[in-house]
Design an enzyme around this catalytic site. Structure first.
Site, PDB file in Angstrom:
ATOM      1  N   SER A 177      -7.421  -2.350   5.011  1.00 30.08           N
ATOM      2  CA  SER A 177      -6.191  -1.640   4.635  1.00 30.08           C
ATOM      3  C   SER A 177      -6.314  -1.122   3.194  1.00 30.08           C
ATOM      4  CB  SER A 177      -4.988  -2.577   4.731  1.00 30.08           C
ATOM      5  OG  SER A 177      -4.812  -3.006   6.042  1.00 30.08           O
TER       6      SER A 177
ATOM      7  N   HIS B 183      -7.525  -3.776  13.102  1.00 23.89           N
ATOM      8  CA  HIS B 183      -6.436  -4.653  13.570  1.00 23.89           C
ATOM      9  C   HIS B 183      -6.128  -4.367  15.041  1.00 23.89           C
ATOM     10  CE1 HIS B 183      -4.918  -4.554   9.143  1.00 23.89           C
ATOM     11  NE2 HIS B 183      -5.490  -5.708   9.340  1.00 23.89           N
TER      12      HIS B 183
ATOM     13  N   ARG C  35     -14.718  -9.860   9.907  1.00 23.07           N
ATOM     14  CA  ARG C  35     -15.533  -8.644   9.908  1.00 23.07           C
ATOM     15  C   ARG C  35     -16.959  -8.926   9.469  1.00 23.07           C
ATOM     16  NH1 ARG C  35     -11.274  -5.678   6.210  1.00 23.07           N
ATOM     17  NH2 ARG C  35     -11.571  -7.744   5.343  1.00 23.07           N
TER      18      ARG C  35
ATOM     19  N   LYS D 223       3.539  -6.921  -4.490  1.00 19.71           N
ATOM     20  CA  LYS D 223       4.749  -6.490  -5.191  1.00 19.71           C
ATOM     21  C   LYS D 223       5.134  -5.069  -4.800  1.00 19.71           C
ATOM     22  CE  LYS D 223       4.845  -9.629  -9.035  1.00 19.71           C
ATOM     23  NZ  LYS D 223       3.501 -10.185  -9.272  1.00 19.71           N
TER      24      LYS D 223
END
Ligand code: PNS
Length: 165
Positions: free
Chosen positions: A128, A17, A90, A41
Site C-alpha cells: 500500500s 490483498h 510476501r 495519523k
C-alpha cells in the site's frame, strides 16, 4: 462456521490483498477484512472509504465482509467468534514482523491461530505504501490495485494537482 479475520490498514486495498482474500474465501465460510482505525495519523483514505472500496470489490463474494476495529486484534477476533487470523506473507522481509505479531497474539489468546498465505508471485513487491507513493507522483498503478481503487487514487491525484495549479 469457520470464520477468519484478515486485519490490516488497507490504505488502500491492493491486488495482493485481493489475492489473499480470494484464497481465504475458499478456506473459510466467512472472512472479515478488518481495518484498524487510527493506525496512521493521516491515512490517504478514510476508514469509511476503505470499507466502501472493499465492499465494492467483493460484491460478488458474500462471504467476504468489511469492518473496522480498534484496540487489540485478539479482542476483536473473539467478539466475531472467529478463531483464525489470516495474514499475507510476501517475502522473507515480512517474516520477522509477522512472527512477532503471531506469537504476541498467541500469547494474548492461545486459541486464536494465525494462518499465513502467500500471494501470487506478481504481487510480491506490491505494498500500500509504494502504491500511494507512485500514485501521488503520477505513476501508473494499473493492475497493482483493483480498478475501483485505481480510479479513487487518480481522483485524489487530480484533486491535489489542480489545487496546486
Ligand atoms: O497492514 P498492517 O499495518 O501491517 O496491519 C497491522 C495490524 C492491524 C494487523 C496490527 O497493527 C494490529 O493487529 N493492530 C491491533 C493492535 C494489537 O492487537 N496489537 C498487539 C498484537 S501485535
Amino acid at each position: 462456521m469457520r470464520i477468519a479475520v484478515f486485519p490490516g490498514s488497507f490504505d488502500p486495498l491492493t491486488s495482493g490483498h485481493v489475492d489473499i482474500i480470494r484464497r481465504g474465501a475458499k478456506m473459510f465460510d466467512r472472512i472479515i477484512v478488518a481495518i484498524l482505525l487510527n493506525a496512521e495519523k493521516a491515512p490517504l483514505f478514510t476508514a469509511a472509504e476503505r470499507v466502501r472500496l472493499i465492499r465494492e470489490v467483493f460484491t460478488d463474494t458474500p462471504s467476504v465482509e468489511a469492518d473496522t476495529f480498534d484496540g487489540l486484534l485478539v479482542d476483536y477476533v473473539r467478539r466475531q467468534q472467529a478463531h483464525v487470523i489470516v495474514r499475507g506473507l510476501r517475502a522473507v522481509s515480512d517474516f520477522e514482523y509477522e512472527m512477532q505479531m503471531a506469537l504476541m497474539n498467541r500469547h494474548l489468546s492461545p486459541d486464536v491461530e494465525t494462518v499465513f498465505m502467500m500471494p501470487a508471485e506478481q504481487y510480491t513487491y506490491v505494498s500500500s505504501r509504494l502504491v500511494k507513493e507512485v500514485a501521488s507522483l503520477g505513476g501508473s498503478v494499473h493492475g497493482l490495485v483493483p480498478d475501483a481503487v485505481e480510479a479513487r487514487l487518480l481522483e485524489k491525484h487530480r484533486a491535489r494537482t489542480s489545487q496546486k495549479a
